[in-house]
Design an enzyme around this catalytic site. Structure first.
Site, PDB file in Angstrom:
ATOM      1  N   SER A 260       0.813  -1.212   0.000  1.00  0.00           N
ATOM      2  CA  SER A 260       0.000   0.000   0.000  1.00  0.00           C
ATOM      3  C   SER A 260       0.856   1.275   0.000  1.00  0.00           C
ATOM      4  O   SER A 260       1.722   1.404  -0.847  1.00  0.00           O
ATOM      5  CB  SER A 260      -0.947  -0.050   1.195  1.00  0.00           C
ATOM      6  OG  SER A 260      -2.088   0.672   0.898  1.00  0.00           O
ATOM      7  N   HIS A 401      -7.570  -5.744   0.180  1.00  0.00           N
ATOM      8  CA  HIS A 401      -6.330  -5.035   0.464  1.00  0.00           C
ATOM      9  C   HIS A 401      -5.556  -5.730   1.589  1.00  0.00           C
ATOM     10  O   HIS A 401      -6.088  -5.906   2.671  1.00  0.00           O
ATOM     11  CB  HIS A 401      -6.756  -3.626   0.894  1.00  0.00           C
ATOM     12  CG  HIS A 401      -5.684  -2.616   0.886  1.00  0.00           C
ATOM     13  ND1 HIS A 401      -5.024  -2.247  -0.257  1.00  0.00           N
ATOM     14  CD2 HIS A 401      -5.155  -1.858   1.892  1.00  0.00           C
ATOM     15  CE1 HIS A 401      -4.140  -1.308   0.037  1.00  0.00           C
ATOM     16  NE2 HIS A 401      -4.208  -1.059   1.333  1.00  0.00           N
TER      17      HIS A 401
HETATM   18  C1  GCU Z   1      -5.338   4.848   1.916  1.00  0.00           C
HETATM   19  C2  GCU Z   1      -4.732   5.650   0.789  1.00  0.00           C
HETATM   20  C3  GCU Z   1      -3.971   4.753  -0.186  1.00  0.00           C
HETATM   21  C4  GCU Z   1      -2.977   3.896   0.561  1.00  0.00           C
HETATM   22  C5  GCU Z   1      -3.688   3.142   1.658  1.00  0.00           C
HETATM   23  C6  GCU Z   1      -2.762   2.338   2.578  1.00  0.00           C
HETATM   24  O1  GCU Z   1      -6.364   4.038   1.421  1.00  0.00           O
HETATM   25  O2  GCU Z   1      -5.761   6.353   0.149  1.00  0.00           O
HETATM   26  O3  GCU Z   1      -3.289   5.537  -1.140  1.00  0.00           O
HETATM   27  O4  GCU Z   1      -2.313   3.041  -0.317  1.00  0.00           O
HETATM   28  O5  GCU Z   1      -4.347   4.053   2.499  1.00  0.00           O
HETATM   29  O6  GCU Z   1      -1.591   2.664   2.730  1.00  0.00           O
HETATM   30  O7  GCU Z   1      -3.269   1.395   3.206  1.00  0.00           O
END
Ligand code: GCU
Length: 419
Positions: A260, A401
Site C-alpha cells: 500500500s 487489500h
Molecule cells: C489509503 C490511501 C492509499 C494507501 C492506503 C494504505 O487508502 O488512500 O493511497 O495506499 O491508504 O496505505 O493502506
C-alpha cells in the site's frame, strides 16, 4: 436569519460538491480517454532505441521529473550510521535461524534518529538473499516474544492492533505474523529485515518537522523538497547502507518490498537506489503502480486533498489534472529495469485499481525489451490467482487489500526464479 439560511445553504452545497468530487469511479466505461506519456521519447523528442541511451539519458531524466513533480528530491546522506545489537538469538527456531533486533543510529551533526530493525536469517553459514520491508504497526506485531520492544514513535490509532492515543501497546504483539511469515521465508532460504515505518517519518502532517526531515531542518523547503513517501524510501536506503556491511546477507540480492503506501515507498526506493536488486509492490495503487490517468478508484486529486504530505508541494498543481502530469506510473515501474519487479493486486481492492496496476506493468515492458528481457509476458489481465512471471511479475489474487501469505508465496517463487 436570512444570512444564516444562505450560509447553511452554501455549506450544504459545498459539502455535496466535495462528496461528489471524491465519489470514486469503479466503472471501466467511465474512464476518461487518455494517452500515456511516451516511455522511450526524451523530453526533447529524441527516441531511445537502446539500453545505453536509456541508462545514460532517459532514466535520469525520468527520475528528475518524478522528483520535481511528484515525490520530491531527497537529500544525499552525509552523516554517519552506527549500529548496536539490542537482542540476538542465534538459536531461533530450534537452531535453524538467527533473530536479532539492531538499533541503527543516524547521526548528522548534532541531530540523530534511531531505527530499530527486526532481522531474521537462516543459519546456513552461506550469505543469503533477503527481503526488506517496512511494517505498519511496529516490530512487536511480528513477534510473540516480549523481548521485541513496542515502538514509542507516533503510531496510527487502530484499536484492533492496540494503538491508542497514537501510542502502540502490547495488545498488538504477534498480530501481524501472518502478514510477515518469517518461518516460511527462512525455510525457503531467505532472510527478512523489517522496521516500523513511523520511526523513519511519522504518518501525519507534521510540517516535515519530525522523523528524517528533522535531520535536515536547516534546509528551506522548496516546491520539490522531499515529503513522506520519499522519506520512507530514503530510510530504506539507509537500512541498505547498513545491510551492505552485514556478513550474513548477499547484498546483491536484496528485494525491497512494501504494501500500500509502503508499496509506493518501496517503488520510489527501487527507482532512486539501484542497489535494490528486486522491487515488490503489494497493492500500492494510486501514486504507486497504478496508472494515474485512469482515475479509477483513488485519484491524484483525492490524494492531494487527503494526504498531501506524502508528496512534494509541486504535486498539488495536478489536483484533478492527472492528464497534465508529465509522467505516468508506468514510467516509474520502468525505472526498475532491468531488475526484476513484481506488482500484486487484490481483486476486491478496487480503490488501488488492479487493472491500472497491470496495464502499468505492460506499458513499462518496452524498457525491459531494450535489455533483451521480457517484462510482463501477458497483455490481458490474468485470471484470479494465476500469477504471470517474466522479469516483471504480476498477480491479481482473490480478496481485498492486504499483504497475505498467498502474496508471499509468489514473491518467494519469483525470487527463486531470479536470484
Ligand atoms: C489509503 C490511501 C492509499 C494507501 C492506503 C494504505 O487508502 O488512500 O493511497 O495506499 O491508504 O496505505 O493502506
Amino acid at each position: 436569519m436570512k444570512t444564516i439560511f444562505t450560509l447553511i445553504y452554501f455549506v450544504g452545497i459545498s459539502i455535496q460538491v466535495l462528496a461528489q468530487d471524491f465519489e470514486p469511479n469503479y466503472e471501466e466505461d467511465k474512464i476518461p480517454e487518455y494517452q500515456l506519456p511516451d516511455l522511450l521519447r526524451m523530453e526533447n523528442g529524441h527516441l531511445i532505441t537502446n539500453k545505453r541511451q536509456w541508462s545514460n539519458r532517459r532514466r535520469a531524466e525520468l527520475v528528475e521529473i518524478f522528483e520535481n513533480e511528484i515525490y520530491g528530491k531527497s537529500p544525499v546522506w552525509d552523516g554517519q550510521i552506527s549500529s548496536k545489537v539490542i537482542l540476538e538469538n542465534k538459536d531461533y527456531l530450534n537452531g535453524e535461524a538467527t533473530r536479532k533486533v539492531v538499533k541503527l543510529t543516524l547521526k548528522r551533526g548534532e541531530k540523530s534518529l534511531d531505527f530499530n530493525l527486526l532481522v531474521f536469517y537462516p543459519n546456513s553459514g552461506k550469505q543469503v538473499p533477503a527481503f526488506l520491508g517496512l511494517n505498519f504497526y511496529g516490530n512487536h506485531t511480528i513477534s510473540s516474544d516480549e523481548q521485541v520492544a513496542v515502538p514509542d514513535a507516533w503510531i496510527r490509532n487502530n484499536e484492533k492492533i492496540g494503538s491508542f492515543n497514537n501510542k502502540a501497546s502490547e495488545k498488538g504483539r504477534g498480530q501481524r505474523i501472518a502478514n510477515w511469515p518469517y518461518e516460511e521465508i527462512l525455510t525457503r532460504g531467505y532472510g527478512l529485515v523489517t522496521m516500523y515505518y513511523g520511526e523513519i517519518d511519522p504518518d501525519y502532517e507534521d510540517g516535515f518537522k519530525d522523523g528524517v526531515h528533522a535531520l535536515y531542518s536547516e534546509r528551506k523547503r522548496e516546491p520539490n523538497s522531499w515529503a513522506s513517501i520519499a522519506g520512507w524510501a530514503w530510510g530504506l536506503s539507509r537500512v541498505m547502507d547498513f545491510l551492505e556491511g552485514e556478513d550474513w546477507i548477499d547484498n546483491k540480492k536484496v528485494a525491497v518490498l512494501g504494501h500500500s503506501r509502503l508499496g509506493k515507498a518501496a517503488l520510489w526506493a527501487g527507482a532512486t537506489d539501484e542497489r535494490f536488486a528486486m522491487v515488490i509492490s503489494n497493492n500500492s495503487g494510486c501514486g504507486g503502480a497504478a496508472l494515474s490517468r485512469r482515475a479509477y478508484g483513488e485519484t491524484v486529486g483525492r490524494m492531494i486533498e487527503v494526504i498531501p504530505y506524502w508528496f512534494s508541494d509541486s504535486f498539488k498543481v495536478y489536483y484533478k489534472r492527472e492528464n497534465d502530469l508529465p509522467v505516468d506510473q508506468h514510467q516509474l515501474l520502468a525505472l526498475m529495469a532491468p531488475r526484476p519487479l513484481y506488482v500484486a493486486s487484490g481483486a476486491e481492492d478496487k480503490w488501488a485499481d488492479p487493472k491500472g496496476e497491470f496495464l502499468s506493468c505492460v506499458a513499462a515492458s518496452p524498457v525491459y525489451k531494450l535489455f533483451g528481457k521480457v517484462g510482463m509476458p501477458a497483455t490481458v489481465l490474468p485470471p484470479l490467482d494465476q500469477p504471470v512471471m517474466g522479469t516483471i511479475g504480476y498477480h491479481i489474487r482473490s480478496g481485498g487489500h492486504g499483504l497475505l501469505p498467498y502474496d508471499w508465496q509468489q514473491y518467494l517463487d519469483f525470487a527463486d526464479m531470479h536470484f
